[in-house]
Design a protein around this motif. Structure first.
Motif, PDB file in Angstrom:
ATOM      1  N   HIS A 120       1.305 -20.091  96.672  1.00  0.00           N
ATOM      2  CA  HIS A 120       0.746 -19.756  95.368  1.00  0.00           C
ATOM      3  C   HIS A 120       1.887 -19.357  94.426  1.00  0.00           C
ATOM      4  CE1 HIS A 120      -1.464 -17.380  92.369  1.00  0.00           C
ATOM      5  NE2 HIS A 120      -2.474 -18.173  92.685  1.00  0.00           N
ATOM      6  N   PRO A 121       1.805 -19.729  93.131  1.00  0.00           N
ATOM      7  CA  PRO A 121       2.913 -19.400  92.222  1.00  0.00           C
ATOM      8  C   PRO A 121       3.269 -17.913  92.206  1.00  0.00           C
ATOM      9  CG  PRO A 121       1.083 -20.479  91.049  1.00  0.00           C
ATOM     10  CD  PRO A 121       0.799 -20.567  92.496  1.00  0.00           C
ATOM     11  N   HIS A 122       2.288 -17.037  92.367  1.00  0.00           N
ATOM     12  CA  HIS A 122       2.613 -15.606  92.344  1.00  0.00           C
ATOM     13  C   HIS A 122       3.325 -15.142  93.616  1.00  0.00           C
ATOM     14  CE1 HIS A 122      -0.713 -14.730  89.164  1.00  0.00           C
ATOM     15  NE2 HIS A 122       0.345 -15.319  88.669  1.00  0.00           N
ATOM     16  N   GLY A 123       3.253 -15.957  94.660  1.00  0.00           N
ATOM     17  CA  GLY A 123       3.879 -15.549  95.922  1.00  0.00           C
ATOM     18  C   GLY A 123       5.283 -16.115  96.106  1.00  0.00           C
ATOM     19  N   LEU A 124       5.784 -16.872  95.108  1.00  0.00           N
ATOM     20  CA  LEU A 124       7.096 -17.505  95.253  1.00  0.00           C
ATOM     21  C   LEU A 124       8.233 -16.524  95.013  1.00  0.00           C
ATOM     22  CD1 LEU A 124       6.596 -20.760  93.191  1.00  0.00           C
ATOM     23  CD2 LEU A 124       6.776 -20.541  95.665  1.00  0.00           C
ATOM     24  N   ASP A 125       9.380 -16.834  95.597  1.00  0.00           N
ATOM     25  CA  ASP A 125      10.567 -16.085  95.201  1.00  0.00           C
ATOM     26  C   ASP A 125      11.573 -17.066  94.621  1.00  0.00           C
ATOM     27  OD1 ASP A 125      11.752 -17.358  97.375  1.00  0.00           O
ATOM     28  OD2 ASP A 125      11.186 -15.726  98.709  1.00  0.00           O
ATOM     29  N   GLU A 135       4.997 -32.346  87.223  1.00  0.00           N
ATOM     30  CA  GLU A 135       4.643 -32.959  88.489  1.00  0.00           C
ATOM     31  C   GLU A 135       5.122 -32.094  89.672  1.00  0.00           C
ATOM     32  OE1 GLU A 135       5.485 -37.218  88.205  1.00  0.00           O
ATOM     33  OE2 GLU A 135       5.596 -37.142  90.416  1.00  0.00           O
ATOM     34  N   LEU A 136       6.301 -31.534  89.510  1.00  0.00           N
ATOM     35  CA  LEU A 136       6.852 -30.670  90.566  1.00  0.00           C
ATOM     36  C   LEU A 136       5.901 -29.507  90.866  1.00  0.00           C
ATOM     37  CD1 LEU A 136      10.210 -29.632  91.552  1.00  0.00           C
ATOM     38  CD2 LEU A 136       8.997 -27.760  90.498  1.00  0.00           C
ATOM     39  N   LEU A 137       5.387 -28.907  89.810  1.00  0.00           N
ATOM     40  CA  LEU A 137       4.489 -27.768  90.018  1.00  0.00           C
ATOM     41  C   LEU A 137       3.199 -28.214  90.696  1.00  0.00           C
ATOM     42  CD1 LEU A 137       4.896 -25.763  86.674  1.00  0.00           C
ATOM     43  CD2 LEU A 137       6.162 -25.537  88.812  1.00  0.00           C
ATOM     44  N   VAL A 138       2.633 -29.330  90.209  1.00  0.00           N
ATOM     45  CA  VAL A 138       1.356 -29.793  90.754  1.00  0.00           C
ATOM     46  C   VAL A 138       1.488 -30.155  92.232  1.00  0.00           C
ATOM     47  CG1 VAL A 138      -0.381 -31.622  90.616  1.00  0.00           C
ATOM     48  CG2 VAL A 138       0.521 -30.598  88.514  1.00  0.00           C
ATOM     49  N   ARG A 139       2.594 -30.789  92.579  1.00  0.00           N
ATOM     50  CA  ARG A 139       2.728 -31.251  93.962  1.00  0.00           C
ATOM     51  C   ARG A 139       3.051 -30.141  94.952  1.00  0.00           C
ATOM     52  NH1 ARG A 139       4.198 -36.872  94.940  1.00  0.00           N
ATOM     53  NH2 ARG A 139       5.263 -36.096  96.787  1.00  0.00           N
ATOM     54  N   ASN A 140       3.669 -29.077  94.477  1.00  0.00           N
ATOM     55  CA  ASN A 140       4.188 -28.091  95.425  1.00  0.00           C
ATOM     56  C   ASN A 140       3.520 -26.729  95.423  1.00  0.00           C
ATOM     57  OD1 ASN A 140       6.568 -29.472  96.736  1.00  0.00           O
ATOM     58  ND2 ASN A 140       6.944 -29.836  94.558  1.00  0.00           N
ATOM     59  N   LEU A 141       2.629 -26.509  94.455  1.00  0.00           N
ATOM     60  CA  LEU A 141       2.035 -25.188  94.387  1.00  0.00           C
ATOM     61  C   LEU A 141       0.529 -25.227  94.622  1.00  0.00           C
ATOM     62  CD1 LEU A 141       4.013 -23.636  91.409  1.00  0.00           C
ATOM     63  CD2 LEU A 141       4.469 -23.497  93.852  1.00  0.00           C
ATOM     64  N   HIS A 142       0.042 -24.126  95.127  1.00  0.00           N
ATOM     65  CA  HIS A 142      -1.353 -24.002  95.516  1.00  0.00           C
ATOM     66  C   HIS A 142      -2.267 -23.907  94.296  1.00  0.00           C
ATOM     67  CE1 HIS A 142      -4.755 -22.857  97.912  1.00  0.00           C
ATOM     68  NE2 HIS A 142      -4.826 -21.652  97.389  1.00  0.00           N
ATOM     69  N   ARG A 143      -3.230 -24.795  94.210  1.00  0.00           N
ATOM     70  CA  ARG A 143      -4.252 -24.796  93.156  1.00  0.00           C
ATOM     71  C   ARG A 143      -3.686 -24.890  91.741  1.00  0.00           C
ATOM     72  NH1 ARG A 143      -8.988 -20.613  94.027  1.00  0.00           N
ATOM     73  NH2 ARG A 143     -10.309 -22.265  93.247  1.00  0.00           N
ATOM     74  N   VAL A 144      -2.575 -25.617  91.575  1.00  0.00           N
ATOM     75  CA  VAL A 144      -2.075 -25.856  90.227  1.00  0.00           C
ATOM     76  C   VAL A 144      -2.333 -27.319  89.902  1.00  0.00           C
ATOM     77  CG1 VAL A 144      -0.050 -25.906  88.734  1.00  0.00           C
ATOM     78  CG2 VAL A 144      -0.316 -24.073  90.413  1.00  0.00           C
ATOM     79  N   ALA A 164       8.540 -16.555  84.869  1.00  0.00           N
ATOM     80  CA  ALA A 164       7.330 -16.963  84.147  1.00  0.00           C
ATOM     81  C   ALA A 164       6.199 -17.264  85.139  1.00  0.00           C
ATOM     82  CB  ALA A 164       7.644 -18.186  83.294  1.00  0.00           C
ATOM     83  N   LEU A 165       6.535 -17.940  86.249  1.00  0.00           N
ATOM     84  CA  LEU A 165       5.512 -18.261  87.260  1.00  0.00           C
ATOM     85  C   LEU A 165       4.880 -16.990  87.821  1.00  0.00           C
ATOM     86  CD1 LEU A 165       7.307 -21.092  89.268  1.00  0.00           C
ATOM     87  CD2 LEU A 165       5.114 -21.320  88.100  1.00  0.00           C
ATOM     88  N   GLN A 166       5.725 -16.002  88.051  1.00  0.00           N
ATOM     89  CA  GLN A 166       5.261 -14.731  88.609  1.00  0.00           C
ATOM     90  C   GLN A 166       4.253 -14.032  87.718  1.00  0.00           C
ATOM     91  OE1 GLN A 166       6.905 -12.172  91.162  1.00  0.00           O
ATOM     92  NE2 GLN A 166       6.617 -14.123  92.198  1.00  0.00           N
ATOM     93  N   SER A 167       4.500 -14.132  86.387  1.00  0.00           N
ATOM     94  CA  SER A 167       3.700 -13.287  85.501  1.00  0.00           C
ATOM     95  C   SER A 167       2.586 -14.042  84.782  1.00  0.00           C
ATOM     96  CB  SER A 167       4.607 -12.592  84.491  1.00  0.00           C
ATOM     97  OG  SER A 167       5.358 -13.572  83.817  1.00  0.00           O
ATOM     98  N   TYR A 168       2.550 -15.373  84.868  1.00  0.00           N
ATOM     99  CA  TYR A 168       1.519 -16.135  84.148  1.00  0.00           C
ATOM    100  C   TYR A 168       0.142 -15.829  84.718  1.00  0.00           C
ATOM    101  CZ  TYR A 168      -0.769 -20.192  82.030  1.00  0.00           C
ATOM    102  OH  TYR A 168      -1.603 -21.018  81.324  1.00  0.00           O
ATOM    103  N   GLU A 169      -0.779 -15.500  83.818  1.00  0.00           N
ATOM    104  CA  GLU A 169      -2.109 -15.056  84.277  1.00  0.00           C
ATOM    105  C   GLU A 169      -3.086 -16.213  84.469  1.00  0.00           C
ATOM    106  OE1 GLU A 169      -3.044 -12.083  85.111  1.00  0.00           O
ATOM    107  OE2 GLU A 169      -1.267 -10.930  84.485  1.00  0.00           O
TER     108      GLU A 169
END
Ligand code: ATP
Ligand code: MG
Length: 521
Positions: free
Chosen positions: A235-240, A258-267, A301-306
């Motif tokens: 999940h984006p909030h769980g990334l480091d 595309e990178l985000l869609v392919r690699n992150l949970h529910r994006v 930004a990924l960490q804090s995006y609501e």
């Protein structure tokens, strides 16, 4: 300075590290080490079965290997399962190499680190100088038997002997190690561990034979297993920041969206574009073009995006209220028990589910007992440092439910997560994450509410029964007395009155059938 520059530097391997610091992984003294060895092997067996949808059947046996000595002495420990086995190519590394395993993915399992089974074998090797004996069969036809040592300095397995055998339909894994243990001290905890493991796995068949030849058997209560967990993306909030850098390196040619869609949970496409636009990144820009600073900015930004959806719970496998109650009732034999499974929640992008059960009366002794589980592992040490302990002592208002810790009460908590926030690699107690605390509090409160309702129902029922008994005893006397007073030949009828009391008090439903006292007037 001159002296410092002559200091020698060297690197140690992961197995060397755990050889030197084995207490970190739960292998401190001989009694605790025996316990940890059992635990690690049993957990591996249950994981292997459950993740492959096999109803587990696990046999544990501990036998003394030095009859003429007192504790601490050498014991032979064998754990056997009916799981998928391990393929011959993987077998030596799975058990002869620290940090080698199949569970470094995002899905719930007991194992996490690729360490436990190997640690048991490593500890056995350094205390008994004997190799581990492992038999494995994946197809029911040809199995493989291996004698294995670990080259601690190089973190490599050493296969001392290897032999194929005809399995004759047997499939699974059997591990035998000889290790220094202190059974007399570990006895109580070991038995407790097996009991509680059975409590959280009523669909498993467990057999434990102690060094005196006494066998404890736990039959399979149900063929229903919780659906196995699915593997998910992070999940984006769980990334480091390191994970982001790796993604960018691996997918340098891919446009950011595309990178985000392919690699992150529910994006999804829409979310990715909205996120990138809001944070000033061009969705079409290739990931490899990001500078180091931009990568860090992307991470923040990924960490804090609501706007991201919360992680879903398909990667988790809670027991569910029914299975939890089944195990609790067999083990504790209470008068009353209730369970509660909370909806999925998450902390720092890690999904989790909290379940709880409360049992009361029956075979339970007076006083509160807390049973803690995490991903179906019973946690038996360091209770007072655990978040469940904290919640029970600080988070719930006992008097509000008219309960108190002197009652015959058991509280069971189960936390499932892809990342249980253990405080140590020994996996013994759980940190007090606020989100976790909130869900635990909710689950325990709900169970307490139901227990409280049961007790007040029972209390008022008891009162009504008492009142009814009083009427039943004195009404005939009263009737007889008034007959005498009024000088009538017959006493007034009180039957109708008694019948009404019985009906209106709900005594018929509660005490339906059975002994004479309850048959009504
Ligand atoms: N009984 C078993 N049946 C099938 N595979 C097993 C069994 N025991 C271990 N394995 C395999 O060996 C690997 C290493 O086991 P090990 O206990 O060292 O690490 P782990 O279970 O992944 O993590 P942890 O350190 O948390 O226990 C596992 O990941 C699993 O793939
Ligand atoms: Mg393990």
């Amino acid at each position: 300075l001159a002296r410092a520059s002559r200091q020698e530097f060297k690197e140690i391997s992961p197995s060397e590290f755990f050889y030197r610091n084995r207490e970190l992984a739960g292998f401190s003294n001989p009694s605790r080490s025996l316990y940890s060895a059992v635990r690690e092997l049993v957990e591996n067996s249950l994981d292997a079965c459950e993740l492959n949808g096999i109803l587990p059947s696990v046999q544990i046996s501990i036998a003394s290997a030095e009859q003429d000595r007192l504790d601490p002495r050498l014991y032979t420990l064998t754990v056997e399962d009916n799981g998928p086995g391990i393929r011959a190519e993987q077998l030596p590394s799975a058990f002869g190499k620290v940090f080698y395993g199949s569970k470094f993915v995002l899905r719930q399992s007991r194992g996490l680190f690729g360490l436990g089974g190997t640690m048991a074998i490593l500890y056995a090797q350094i205390t008994s100088s004997q190799p581990a004996l492992i038999a494995s069969c994946t197809d029911g036809e040809t199995g493989i038997r291996v004698k294995l040592l670990i080259d601690v300095e190089r973190n490599q397995p050493i296969v001392v002997e290897r032999q194929a055998f005809a399995a004759g339909g047997w499939r699974g894994l059997r591990v035998t190690i000889t290790l220094l243990g202190d059974y007399s001290r570990a006895q109580a905890k070991l038995l407790e561990y097996v009991r509680q493991t059975a409590m959280a796995a009523p669909y498993a068949e467990l057999r434990y034979e102690d060094p005196f030849g006494k066998a404890y058997e736990f039959a399979r209560l149900t063929e229903v297993m919780p659906p196995p967990p699915k593997e998910i993306l992070p999940h984006p909030h769980g990334l480091d920041v390191e994970t982001i850098r790796r993604l960018i390196r691996r997918e340098a040619d891919r446009p950011l969206a595309e990178l985000l869609v392919r690699n992150l949970h529910r994006v999804g496409e829409k979310t990715a574009r909205a996120f990138l636009a809001q944070n000033g990144f061009d969705p079409e820009r290739r990931a490899g073009e990001l500078s180091n600073e931009e990568a860090v900015r992307l991470f923040k930004a990924l960490q804090s995006y609501e706007g991201f959806m919360r992680p879903d719970a398909s990667c988790l496998s809670p027991l569910g209220e029914e299975l939890l109650l089944l195990g609790v009732k067999r083990e504790l034999k209470p008068e009353f028990a209730v369970a509660c499974s909370r909806p999925p929640a998450s902390y720092s992008g890690h999904p989790f589910i909290v379940e709880a059960a409360v049992a009361y009366g029956g075979a339970l002794p007076p006083g509160l007992r807390l049973y803690r589980f995490a991903n179906r592992i019973p946690l038996l040490y360091d209770e007072m440092s655990d978040v469940s302990w904290k919640v029970l002592n600080e988070g719930v208002n006992w008097t509000r439910y008219r309960l108190n810790p002197e009652m015959p009460l058991a509280v069971v908590t189960h936390i499932c997560s892809t990342k249980v926030p253990y405080k140590t690699v020994g996996k013994e107690y759980i940190a007090d994450q606020p989100e976790l605390e909130r869900e635990l509090t909710g689950a325990i409160r709900e169970c307490f509410r139901k227990l409280s309702a049961y007790l007040s129902r029972k209390g008022s029922l008891e009162q009504r029964v008492k009142r009814f008994e009083l009427y039943k005893k004195y009404l005939p006397l009263l009737a007889e007395f008034s007959r005498g007073l009024a000088r009538r030949p017959r006493a007034p009828s009180y039957r109708a009155l008694l019948e009404r009391l019985y009906r209106e008090g709900g005594l018929a439903e509660q005490h339906g059938g059975g002994n004479e006292e309850d048959e009504g007037p």
